[in-house]
Design a protein around this motif. Structure first.
Motif, PDB file in Angstrom:
ATOM      1  N   THR A   1      -1.740   2.558   5.189  1.00 55.74           N
ATOM      2  CA  THR A   1      -2.411   1.390   5.762  1.00 55.74           C
ATOM      3  C   THR A   1      -3.741   1.134   5.068  1.00 55.74           C
ATOM      4  N   ALA A   2      -4.476   2.225   4.813  1.00 56.83           N
ATOM      5  CA  ALA A   2      -5.760   2.076   4.104  1.00 56.83           C
ATOM      6  C   ALA A   2      -5.545   1.545   2.692  1.00 56.83           C
ATOM      7  N   ALA A   3      -4.505   2.026   2.021  1.00 59.74           N
ATOM      8  CA  ALA A   3      -4.213   1.533   0.668  1.00 59.74           C
ATOM      9  C   ALA A   3      -3.869   0.048   0.697  1.00 59.74           C
ATOM     10  N   LEU A   4      -3.133  -0.386   1.726  1.00 59.14           N
ATOM     11  CA  LEU A   4      -2.787  -1.809   1.861  1.00 59.14           C
ATOM     12  C   LEU A   4      -4.052  -2.648   2.041  1.00 59.14           C
ATOM     13  N   LYS A   5      -4.962  -2.172   2.887  1.00 64.68           N
ATOM     14  CA  LYS A   5      -6.205  -2.913   3.093  1.00 64.68           C
ATOM     15  C   LYS A   5      -7.030  -2.963   1.805  1.00 64.68           C
ATOM     16  N   GLN A   6      -7.014  -1.845   1.084  1.00 63.88           N
ATOM     17  CA  GLN A   6      -7.744  -1.811  -0.179  1.00 63.88           C
ATOM     18  C   GLN A   6      -7.152  -2.811  -1.172  1.00 63.88           C
ATOM     19  N   ALA A   7      -5.820  -2.894  -1.190  1.00 64.13           N
ATOM     20  CA  ALA A   7      -5.157  -3.860  -2.070  1.00 64.13           C
ATOM     21  C   ALA A   7      -5.532  -5.285  -1.690  1.00 64.13           C
ATOM     22  N   LYS A   8      -5.609  -5.558  -0.389  1.00 68.69           N
ATOM     23  CA  LYS A   8      -5.988  -6.896   0.064  1.00 68.69           C
ATOM     24  C   LYS A   8      -7.413  -7.225  -0.381  1.00 68.69           C
ATOM     25  N   ARG A   9      -8.317  -6.227  -0.226  1.00 68.93           N
ATOM     26  CA  ARG A   9      -9.708  -6.475  -0.610  1.00 68.93           C
ATOM     27  C   ARG A   9      -9.841  -6.693  -2.112  1.00 68.93           C
ATOM     28  N   ASN A  10      -9.121  -5.900  -2.872  1.00 79.75           N
ATOM     29  CA  ASN A  10      -9.204  -6.000  -4.328  1.00 79.75           C
ATOM     30  C   ASN A  10      -8.302  -7.087  -4.911  1.00 79.75           C
ATOM     31  N   ARG A  11      -7.524  -7.726  -4.023  1.00 82.85           N
ATOM     32  CA  ARG A  11      -6.569  -8.768  -4.418  1.00 82.85           C
ATOM     33  C   ARG A  11      -5.581  -8.244  -5.469  1.00 82.85           C
ATOM     34  N   HIS A  12      -5.137  -6.997  -5.188  1.00 78.03           N
ATOM     35  CA  HIS A  12      -4.091  -6.389  -6.015  1.00 78.03           C
ATOM     36  C   HIS A  12      -2.759  -6.475  -5.279  1.00 78.03           C
ATOM     37  N   SER A  13      -1.684  -6.536  -6.029  1.00 78.04           N
ATOM     38  CA  SER A  13      -0.361  -6.570  -5.400  1.00 78.04           C
ATOM     39  C   SER A  13       0.044  -5.198  -4.887  1.00 78.04           C
ATOM     40  N   LEU A  14      -0.463  -4.133  -5.526  1.00 83.84           N
ATOM     41  CA  LEU A  14      -0.071  -2.784  -5.135  1.00 83.84           C
ATOM     42  C   LEU A  14      -1.265  -1.859  -5.283  1.00 83.84           C
TER      43      LEU A  14
ATOM     44  N   GLY B   1       0.845  -1.186   0.000  1.00 83.89           N
ATOM     45  CA  GLY B   1       0.000   0.000   0.000  1.00 83.89           C
ATOM     46  C   GLY B   1       0.879   1.235   0.000  1.00 83.89           C
ATOM     47  N   VAL B   2       0.596   2.202  -0.866  1.00 79.78           N
ATOM     48  CA  VAL B   2       1.442   3.385  -1.053  1.00 79.78           C
ATOM     49  C   VAL B   2       0.614   4.638  -0.820  1.00 79.78           C
ATOM     50  N   ALA B   3       1.248   5.657  -0.204  1.00 77.60           N
ATOM     51  CA  ALA B   3       0.597   6.954  -0.010  1.00 77.60           C
ATOM     52  C   ALA B   3       1.636   8.054  -0.089  1.00 77.60           C
TER      53      ALA B   3
ATOM     54  N   ILE C   1      -2.375   2.383  -4.597  1.00 77.07           N
ATOM     55  CA  ILE C   1      -1.965   3.733  -4.223  1.00 77.07           C
ATOM     56  C   ILE C   1      -3.165   4.446  -3.619  1.00 77.07           C
ATOM     57  N   PHE C   2      -2.952   5.067  -2.460  1.00 77.32           N
ATOM     58  CA  PHE C   2      -4.050   5.758  -1.776  1.00 77.32           C
ATOM     59  C   PHE C   2      -4.528   6.929  -2.620  1.00 77.32           C
ATOM     60  N   SER C   3      -5.847   7.062  -2.717  1.00 75.07           N
ATOM     61  CA  SER C   3      -6.430   8.144  -3.505  1.00 75.07           C
ATOM     62  C   SER C   3      -7.524   8.814  -2.696  1.00 75.07           C
ATOM     63  N   SER C   4      -8.048   9.898  -3.243  1.00 79.93           N
ATOM     64  CA  SER C   4      -9.125  10.625  -2.552  1.00 79.93           C
ATOM     65  C   SER C   4     -10.358   9.741  -2.396  1.00 79.93           C
ATOM     66  N   GLU C   5     -10.549   8.792  -3.379  1.00 78.50           N
ATOM     67  CA  GLU C   5     -11.678   7.873  -3.256  1.00 78.50           C
ATOM     68  C   GLU C   5     -11.512   6.980  -2.020  1.00 78.50           C
ATOM     69  N   SER C   6     -10.283   6.573  -1.766  1.00 82.46           N
ATOM     70  CA  SER C   6     -10.021   5.746  -0.582  1.00 82.46           C
ATOM     71  C   SER C   6     -10.322   6.536   0.688  1.00 82.46           C
ATOM     72  N   LYS C   7      -9.935   7.828   0.676  1.00 77.32           N
ATOM     73  CA  LYS C   7     -10.208   8.677   1.837  1.00 77.32           C
ATOM     74  C   LYS C   7     -11.709   8.833   2.034  1.00 77.32           C
ATOM     75  N   GLN C   8     -12.424   9.017   0.911  1.00 74.84           N
ATOM     76  CA  GLN C   8     -13.861   9.160   0.995  1.00 74.84           C
ATOM     77  C   GLN C   8     -14.499   7.885   1.548  1.00 74.84           C
TER      78      GLN C   8
ATOM     79  N   LEU D   1       0.729   7.662   7.245  1.00 77.61           N
ATOM     80  CA  LEU D   1       0.747   6.282   7.758  1.00 77.61           C
ATOM     81  C   LEU D   1      -0.636   5.664   7.682  1.00 77.61           C
ATOM     82  N   GLU D   2      -1.668   6.432   8.065  1.00 78.53           N
ATOM     83  CA  GLU D   2      -3.028   5.917   7.976  1.00 78.53           C
ATOM     84  C   GLU D   2      -3.428   5.678   6.525  1.00 78.53           C
ATOM     85  N   HIS D   3      -3.000   6.596   5.646  1.00 78.11           N
ATOM     86  CA  HIS D   3      -3.360   6.450   4.238  1.00 78.11           C
ATOM     87  C   HIS D   3      -2.688   5.226   3.609  1.00 78.11           C
TER      88      HIS D   3
END
Length: 816
Positions: free
Chosen positions: A548-561, A535-537, A563-570, A544-546
């Motif tokens: 971490t959120a990107a990492l969780k998003q990657a896990k949910r989407n089953r992506h290897s990588l 997860g990258v931010a 990147i945190f975006s405004s949609e993730s923040k929303q 750090l929170e962003h």
């Protein structure tokens, strides 16, 4: 105040007291005489009043004149006696000139004559005389005028005489006493005071024995004081010397607080000790292995000492070595007589030192010395016992400070470094993230690392983490603007500094992802291949929170990588808002069941119901579980939702003849607390035969042992189980084979395509036949129209559920 002046002051005070006493006597005597005179006047007038009363009753006024003339002559204090018949004019008077005149002045009642004479010196008094003239009662006033000259002047002279006689008598007595006291006491005291002032030690004999004792005592005291003064002078010199040492110790204790490291502490301590007038050379040697190494020293006129100099520990005559080995203070006086041959003796001889002291640096009781501090002085007997005690305390403080510095460095290492990988840890990462030059953060998570720990054990897992950490460090070694950190468990972090191109950073991460998959890590002969998710931010206050959120998003989407975006923040903000809404709904009991009937395909009758969760919003609108259930499952609120549904459904169906089914997630099935609550509720309400639990196949079932244990536990009390959403997962038929299931509900994604999709028809037919072969009933979900229903019935599915028959409703349609 001098004794003679004190004597005269006493005399003045004495005469003042005599004067006050005489004045008091005068006042008492005068008042006593006035009271006596008043009593005499009262007695004289008592009979006169009776005689005047009788005379007036006989109406012989001329006889009253005679009585008044006699009355004024009876008592010398009475000047005039008068009688008034009307209270305004004088009818009869011993002074003929007053007859017929108006009464003048203020007359006091005769009963107040004592108070009037003493307090106000009043001379006019009256007494009321009551008499009868015929049958008429009348009143007359007897007016008394006293003789002022007789009463006050004569009486004052008598009282003054007595007071003066008393004054003179007491004064003469006081003078006589004063002369005697001066001769017997004051004069001897003056001589004693003079000898005391001169600090004379020869006493004098006096008539009064106590004064002789006092004189002798003072002389003895002065003799003792002279002896003590000499001792005090010696003690003062010693105190000043020790005070200098104490100030030195205090300065060094301050250094213990302000020093930045051990080297600064030791050097400044040596320099400060050498500044004390009694000391010449100071050095501190610390233990390194089996050696003593000089770490710091003051100005050395012998030029023998040098940094990191090793002191021979085999020379047992060396006080530094002895202090270390004996763990106690060693003092050698009169160095000029020492015949030893060692470095310490060379220093003493070259520097012309008279004595030396070595003190072990012991940080705590029963602790081994960390080193030794050694001091040389010019004096042959240079160290007193109190001085040694202060130096020993100082040595202990220095030892404690050395240990504290060492522990501080160790603590800093443990706080900022991961002990397993020797990489900077999360604490260090937080400090780095505060830098302005920080560009981006990547969090690397090893996929399914828990399986490695479970299969091979924690020690193998730790070894894998360590190897992978070293491997990552080697991979980024050429990247000067990339820093590596080890976070908790199976995560690492990469921080990009002084970098303005996110693509360069993500290219590096993509390379790490691919090369990680190709690398084989060998631990104790075991070959392990890893995959990672990243997860990258970009740099923000919440990087750090962003990340971490990107990492969780990657896990949910089953992506290897990812990147945190405004949609993730929303999404995060939306999750927080939903959490609050769900929590408030639970607190307000706004989680309610909706019921959808399940219809038998042959008879068209309702055979059971499914309870579906709904959330009633604050405005009364109904919220679908698709909006909030997944968010609830990620929080601690989800078990509360399940418990509330169980409670409300059981309460409604406990007296019903229709079974009812509830959806349970794998999270519910593995929650022991929820299982106990469910079993207790079922027993209390006796609804075991009515309860059907639908297991969500779409979630995937991994822990078959726990799920199977749950199924067996509740089937034993009459409950039944169904697989919900069958056909949406990855191991569908494994569920049928491994779990003791009663009913199979085919997912709506397959059912809705039956009228126009041949493959769907074949697949659903295959599922239905397979289930029937195993004795399992089949229900079709999402039966929305007649065309779907005809296909479902043609395939041989037992029952249907969908909007073609009934919509979900807050009331039990067609039931009790």
């Amino acid at each position: 105040m001098k004794l003679q002046r004190f004597n005269f002051l006493n005399l003045a005070v004495l005469f003042l007291l005599i004067g006050i006493l005489s004045s008091s006597f005068y006042t008492i005597e005068r008042n006593g005489m006035l009271n006596y005179l008043a009593d005499g006047v009262n007695q004289s007038l008592f009979r006169l009043e009776e005689d005047i009363q009788k005379t007036l009753q006989q109406d012989h006024l001329e006889n009253v004149q005679a009585l008044l003339d006699q009355g004024s002559a009876i008592n010398s204090g009475i000047r005039i006696l008068s009688v008034s018949l009307d209270g305004h004019t004088i009818a009869v008077s011993s002074s003929r000139s007053l007859i017929g005149k108006v009464i003048e002045g203020e007359y006091l009642p005769l009963t107040q004559i004592s108070e009037g004479l003493v307090e106000n010196e009043s001379l006019q008094y009256e007494s009321e005389v009551t008499y009868f003239s015929g049958a008429t009662k009348k009143r007359a006033l007897l007016l008394v005028d006293l003789d002022k000259a007789y009463i006050f002047e004569r009486l004052n002279n008598i009282a003054m005489f007595y007071a003066l006689a008393l004054f003179l008598g007491l004064g003469a007595t006081a003078l006589a006493l004063l002369v005697g006291v001066r001769k017997l006491i004051i004069k001897p005291l003056e001589r004693i005071a003079q000898r005391a002032q001169n600090q004379d030690i020869i006493a004098e004999k006096h008539l009064i024995e106590e004064l002789s004792i006092l004189d002798q005592t003072l002389c003895n005291s002065f003799h003792s004081m002279q002896v003590q003064q000499e001792h005090l002078k010696e003690a003062l010199d010693e105190s000043l010397y020790l005070d200098g040492i104490l100030r030195t110790v205090a300065d060094i204790n301050q250094l213990l607080i302000t020093a930045k490291d051990v080297d600064e502490l030791l050097m400044n301590s040596c320099l400060r000790l050498a500044e004390h007038p009694g000391y010449e050379l100071c050095y501190i040697a610390l233990k390194e292995g089996e050696s003593l190494v000089v770490q710091a020293y003051s100005n050395d006129p012998t030029e023998y000492l040098h940094p990191k100099m090793k002191i021979p520990t085999e020379d047992l005559t060396d006080p530094t070595v002895r202090a270390m080995k004996e763990m106690s203070t060693v003092i050698i006086d009169h160095l000029e007589y020492e015949n030893s041959f060692g470095p310490w003796r060379f220093i003493a001889e070259t520097g012309l030192y008279g004595s030396v002291i070595s003190l072990p640096l012991i940080s705590a009781i029963d602790a081994l010395p960390l080193g030794v501090i050694t001091l040389y002085t010019k004096y042959s007997e240079g160290f007193e016992s109190k001085e040694v005690s202060m130096l020993e305390e100082l040595a202990g403080d220095i030892g404690f400070a050395i240990r504290s510095f060492t522990q501080r460095e160790q603590l800093k290492y443990y706080l900022t470094t991961d002990s397993n990988t020797d990489l900077p840890n999360r604490f260090s990462l937080v400090e780095v993230l505060s830098r302005e030059s920080m560009y981006g953060l990547a969090i690397i998570n090893i996929d399914r690392f828990g399986d490695i720990n479970e299969v091979y054990g924690v020690s193998i897992g730790d070894a894998v983490l360590s190897q992978y950490g070293h491997w990552l460090r080697a991979k980024i070694a050429s990247w000067k603007n990339i820093e590596l950190f080890k976070l908790g468990s199976d995560e690492y972090a990469l921080v990009a500094t002084q970098c303005n191109d996110l693509k360069l950073f993500t290219d590096l991460l993509e390379n790490l992802i691919s090369t990680t998959q190709k690398e084989v890590f060998r631990v104790e002969g075991i070959e392990i291949v890893l995959t990672i998710t990243v997860g990258v931010a970009k740099s923000t206050e919440q990087v750090l929170e962003h990340a971490t959120a990107a990492l969780k998003q990657a896990k949910r989407n089953r992506h290897s990588l990812e990147i945190f975006s405004s949609e993730s923040k929303q999404e995060q903000e939306n999750n927080i808002a939903w959490y609050k809404r769900i929590k408030e709904a639970i607190e307000d009991s706004r989680i309610v069941p909706y019921f959808q009937p399940i219809v038998d395909n042959e008879s068209g009758k309702i055979i059971k119901y499914e309870a579906l969760i709904r959330l009633v919003d604050v405005d009364g609108s109904i919220v679908s579980p698709y909006q909030f259930l997944e968010i609830a499952k990620k929080t601690k609120l989800y078990p509360e939702l399940t418990k509330m549904m169980i409670t409300k459904v059981v309460k409604l169906f406990k007296d019903s003849a229709f079974p009812v089914s509830l959806n349970l997630s794998t999270q519910d099935l593995t929650n022991h607390d929820l299982a106990d609550f469910l079993e207790e509720t079922i027993h209390e309400n006796g609804v075991g035969q009515l309860m059907i639990f639908e297991i969500l196949e779409s979630e995937g079932i991994e822990n078959y042992s726990s799920v199977s244990e749950f199924v067996d536990r509740f089937k034993a009390i009459g409950c039944r189980f169904a697989i919900d959403d069958f056909g949406s997962g990855y191991s569908n038929f494994d569920h049928l084979l491994k779990l003791n299931i009663d009913t199979l509900k085919i997912d709506g994604s397959l059912i809705k395509n039956l009228p126009h999709n041949r493959n769907a028809q074949i697949f659903v037919k295959h599922i239905c036949d397979f289930a029937h072969e195993m004795g399992i009933k089949v229900i079709a979900e999402f039966v929305a129209n007649e065309a779907i229903f005809h296909q479902v019935k043609a395939i041989g599915i037992d029952a249907s559920q969908g909007y073609y028959f009934y919509e979900p409703s807050p009331i039990v349609v067609g039931g009790n």
